[in-house]
Design a protein around this motif. Sequence first.
Motif, PDB file in Angstrom:
ATOM      1  N   ALA A  78       0.926  -1.217   0.043  1.00  0.00           N
ATOM      2  CA  ALA A  78       0.118  -0.139   0.021  1.00  0.00           C
ATOM      3  C   ALA A  78       0.928   1.179   0.068  1.00  0.00           C
ATOM      4  O   ALA A  78       0.471   2.276  -0.559  1.00  0.00           O
TER       5      ALA A  78
ATOM      6  N   GLU B 182       2.389   1.908  -3.481  1.00  0.00           N
ATOM      7  CA  GLU B 182       1.341   2.413  -4.301  1.00  0.00           C
ATOM      8  C   GLU B 182       0.778   3.704  -3.856  1.00  0.00           C
ATOM      9  O   GLU B 182      -0.132   4.296  -4.602  1.00  0.00           O
TER      10      GLU B 182
ATOM     11  N   LEU C   8      -1.332   4.626  -1.360  1.00  0.00           N
ATOM     12  CA  LEU C   8      -2.612   4.669  -1.089  1.00  0.00           C
ATOM     13  C   LEU C   8      -3.136   6.038  -0.183  1.00  0.00           C
ATOM     14  O   LEU C   8      -4.158   6.351  -0.214  1.00  0.00           O
ATOM     15  N   THR C   9      -1.948   6.060   0.529  1.00  0.00           N
ATOM     16  CA  THR C   9      -2.026   7.476   1.570  1.00  0.00           C
ATOM     17  C   THR C   9      -0.671   8.006   1.203  1.00  0.00           C
ATOM     18  O   THR C   9       0.187   7.650   1.140  1.00  0.00           O
TER      19      THR C   9
ATOM     20  N   ASN D   6      -5.540   8.718  -1.358  1.00  0.00           N
ATOM     21  CA  ASN D   6      -4.863   8.923  -2.601  1.00  0.00           C
ATOM     22  C   ASN D   6      -5.297   7.924  -3.579  1.00  0.00           C
ATOM     23  O   ASN D   6      -4.458   7.330  -4.295  1.00  0.00           O
ATOM     24  N   ASN D   7      -6.501   7.455  -3.645  1.00  0.00           N
ATOM     25  CA  ASN D   7      -6.915   6.644  -4.472  1.00  0.00           C
ATOM     26  C   ASN D   7      -8.101   6.936  -5.067  1.00  0.00           C
ATOM     27  O   ASN D   7      -9.022   6.223  -5.066  1.00  0.00           O
TER      28      ASN D   7
ATOM     29  N   LYS E  95      -9.194   7.079  -8.076  1.00  0.00           N
ATOM     30  CA  LYS E  95      -9.675   6.057  -9.115  1.00  0.00           C
ATOM     31  C   LYS E  95     -10.601   5.163  -8.446  1.00  0.00           C
ATOM     32  O   LYS E  95     -11.656   4.706  -9.302  1.00  0.00           O
ATOM     33  N   LYS E  96     -10.377   4.808  -7.300  1.00  0.00           N
ATOM     34  CA  LYS E  96     -11.357   3.851  -6.768  1.00  0.00           C
ATOM     35  C   LYS E  96     -12.112   4.496  -5.523  1.00  0.00           C
ATOM     36  O   LYS E  96     -12.507   3.847  -4.551  1.00  0.00           O
TER      37      LYS E  96
ATOM     38  N   ASN F 260     -11.512   6.297  -3.451  1.00  0.00           N
ATOM     39  CA  ASN F 260     -10.491   6.441  -1.847  1.00  0.00           C
ATOM     40  C   ASN F 260     -11.513   5.338  -0.860  1.00  0.00           C
ATOM     41  O   ASN F 260     -11.575   5.546   0.183  1.00  0.00           O
TER      42      ASN F 260
ATOM     43  N   MET G  71      -5.761   0.185   2.131  1.00  0.00           N
ATOM     44  CA  MET G  71      -5.880   1.361   2.311  1.00  0.00           C
ATOM     45  C   MET G  71      -5.948   1.632   3.780  1.00  0.00           C
ATOM     46  O   MET G  71      -5.311   2.614   4.515  1.00  0.00           O
TER      47      MET G  71
ATOM     48  N   ASP H 108     -14.128  -1.463   0.105  1.00  0.00           N
ATOM     49  CA  ASP H 108     -13.990  -2.007  -1.185  1.00  0.00           C
ATOM     50  C   ASP H 108     -14.913  -3.151  -1.372  1.00  0.00           C
ATOM     51  O   ASP H 108     -14.344  -4.238  -0.962  1.00  0.00           O
TER      52      ASP H 108
END
Length: 295
Positions: free
Chosen positions: A30, A33, A35-36, A50-51, A53-54, A56, A62, A96
């Motif tokens: 994470a 990538e 994610l935060t 910081n995602n 596209k999904k 968040n 995450m 998710d």
Amino acid sequence: MAVYSVQLRAPVWSMLRSAAQCTRSFGSRAETEKLTVRCEKDGVRNIILNNPKKRNALSLAMLNSLHADILHEADSSALRVIIISAEGPVFSSGHDLTELTSKQGPEHHTKIFETCAEVMHLIQDIPVPVIAKVNGTATAAGCQLVASCDIAVASNKSTFATPGVNVGLFCSTPAVALGRAVPRKVALEMLFTGAPISANDALLHGLVSKVVPEEKLEEETMKIVRMICKASRPVVALGKNTFYRQMAQERKTAYRLASQVMVENLALIDGQEGIKAFIEKRQPVWTNSPDNAHE
């Protein structure tokens, strides 16, 4: 004695710190990538979901990344405030759902909800104030995250909802935080219908602290931050911990606890400095030390 040992019983804080080490290892993917995103200046830590596209989504990765960012050097005397915000038009859409199918199984599902609960507990257990800066939609566990923060500042375009009932998954865990932030009938209407409420309604019902135009969101959040940073860290930490403890108690017990803590507060070096400064008609000079003035 360190200030967090007053706020958090030592075994609890030790457990949280150990959990952070595990989280960093578990959440390495994470972190890679991003994610935060965590950045810090002048005692103010910004953690950005910081995602976009999904939307968040609070995936397990995450959640682990957020957990690690909150706990990173959390016992440092330099840390004064944490702000949680998000990239994109959605603050967080909640869990998710691709992680919640039967393919993953109940053990994985249990891990997700346990980790989410740990993050929500951590926000209120950590010795510094945590502010949600919301500029967009916060739904389900995303709404839970806002409700769990000590303070929430929202732009007037933000909305809040617990729509799990509409996809066959009642928002039972978000209801824990929501039901402690807003009146019961408001919480149940949100939970039973899944319908969103506006930022102004969220303010009316106590889910957020302040609603401002989008262009004023950063400015108004930082006004609160600057006021917090003017206070003594150990005094704020003691007060935060006591607030949540007494809220869970009946009135007489709460007063006994709060009275005892007031005495402990006066025993702090900064507690005595504040009293002296008031009497002497001057600005206090905080040491930000958790030490006892009487020792």
